[in-house]
Design an enzyme around this catalytic site. Structure first.
Site, short mmCIF file in Angstrom:
data_model
loop_
_atom_site.label_atom_id
_atom_site.label_comp_id
_atom_site.label_asym_id
_atom_site.label_seq_id
_atom_site.Cartn_x
_atom_site.Cartn_y
_atom_site.Cartn_z
N LYS A 50 0.86 -1.19 0.00
CA LYS A 50 0.00 0.00 0.00
C LYS A 50 0.89 1.24 0.00
O LYS A 50 1.78 1.37 0.86
CB LYS A 50 -0.84 -0.03 1.28
C1 E4P Z 1 -8.36 1.44 4.03
O1 E4P Z 1 -7.51 0.91 3.41
C2 E4P Z 1 -8.10 2.39 5.13
O2 E4P Z 1 -7.14 1.81 5.95
C3 E4P Z 1 -9.32 2.66 5.96
O3 E4P Z 1 -10.48 2.28 5.29
C4 E4P Z 1 -9.38 4.05 6.52
O4 E4P Z 1 -10.58 4.21 7.23
P1 E4P Z 1 -10.85 5.41 8.24
O5 E4P Z 1 -11.07 6.65 7.44
O6 E4P Z 1 -12.10 5.02 8.97
O7 E4P Z 1 -9.64 5.51 9.12
#
Ligand code: E4P
Length: 217
Positions: free
Chosen positions: A83
Site C-alpha cells: 500500500k
Molecule cells: C483502508 O484501506 C483504510 O485503511 C481505511 O479504510 C481508513 O478508514 P478510516 O477513514 O475510517 O480511518
C-alpha cells in the site's frame, strides 16, 4: 463485490473468515499501531490466515525508501499488496512494484484525477476514502461513481477498493455503484446483518414458542 476486512486484529479476521466473509484484508499504520504488534509479524500471520490480498502500507515518504520498504513487505508472502500513498513518490513506487509483479494498493485517494493517475501507474487497487470525504461534507459515494465511469470508459483494470467505510449502508451503496471491493471494519460487516424488523419478528416468534411450548430438541 469482494469484502476486505479493514483491521489488524487476528481474532476479528478469524471470526469473519470462518463465515467466508473475508476476500482480503487491509491494514494501515494506524491499525498496526492499534494492534500493538510488530508490522512484519502481524502481517505474516494475516497472510497465513487469508488467501486473498493483504494490504501492508509503507511508512516512508520518499520514493527510494518506499520502494525498499515495498520490496521488503512483498517478501512476506505472495498475497501481499503493497500500500502506497497517493503522492508523486507513491505513484513512482507503484509503477516500479507493479512492473516487478507485486500487487499495489494506492491509498488516500480523494479525487477522480488521483484515481486516473493510479490506474496509469499500474495500480492493482485504488482506495478512495468515502467516509473521510463525507466527514468534510463532500459526497464520498459520488467519487466512487466517477471513478467507476472513468475506469469503464477506458477499460482500466485497476480495481476500485472503496475504503473508509463507516456504515452498513455504505456497503450496499458501493455494491450498487459497482465498486470491485469494499473494505470495512469488522463491526460494520457484522452490522450488515441487523434489521429492526428482524429483531421484532424474532421477538414475536419467540413469544409464540413460549406460549405454545414448542420444542425441537
Ligand atoms: C483502508 O484501506 C483504510 O485503511 C481505511 O479504510 C481508513 O478508514 P478510516 O477513514 O475510517 O480511518
Amino acid at each position: 463485490m469482494k469484502f476486505f476486512v479493514d483491521t489488524a486484529e487476528i481474532d476479528a479476521i478469524k471470526e469473519l473468515h470462518a463465515l467466508g466473509m473475508v476476500d482480503g484484508v487491509t491494514t494501515n499504520p494506524s491499525l498496526i499501531a492499534k494492534s500493538g504488534r510488530d508490522i512484519l509479524e502481524v502481517t505474516k500471520e494475516i497472510c497465513d490466515l487469508v488467501d486473498g490480498p493483504v494490504s501492508a502500507e509503507v511508512v516512508a515518504l520518499d520514493a527510494d525508501t518506499m520502494l525498499a520498504e515495498g520490496r521488503k513487505l512483498a517478501k512476506i508472502a505472495d498475497n501481499i499488496a503493497v500500500k502506497v500513498p497517493l503522492t508523486w513518490a507513491g505513484l513512482q513506487t507503484c509503477k516500479t512494484l507493479s512492473e516487478e509483479g507485486t500487487m499495489v494498493n494506492v491509498t488516500l485517494c480523494f479525487s477522480a484525477n488521483q484515481a486516473l493517475l493510479a490506474a496509469k501507474a499500474g495500480a492493482t487497487f485504488i482506495s478512495p476514502f468515502i467516509g473521510r470525504l463525507d466527514d468534510i461534507n463532500i459526497d464520498g459515494l459520488e467519487l466512487i461513481e466517477d471513478i467507476r465511469t472513468i475506469y469503464d470508459n477506458y477499460g482500466f483494470e485497476t480495481q476500485i477498493l472503496a475504503a473508509s467505510i463507516r456504515s452498513a449502508n455504505h456497503m450496499s451503496d458501493c455494491a450498487k455503484i459497482g465498486a470491485d471491493v469494499a473494505t470495512a471494519p469488522p463491526n460494520v460487516i457484522k452490522g450488515m446483518a441487523n434489521h429492526v424488523l428482524t429483531d421484532k419478528g424474532l421477538a414475536g416468534f419467540m413469544a409464540d414458542v413460549e406460549k405454545a411450548g414448542i420444542k425441537i430438541l
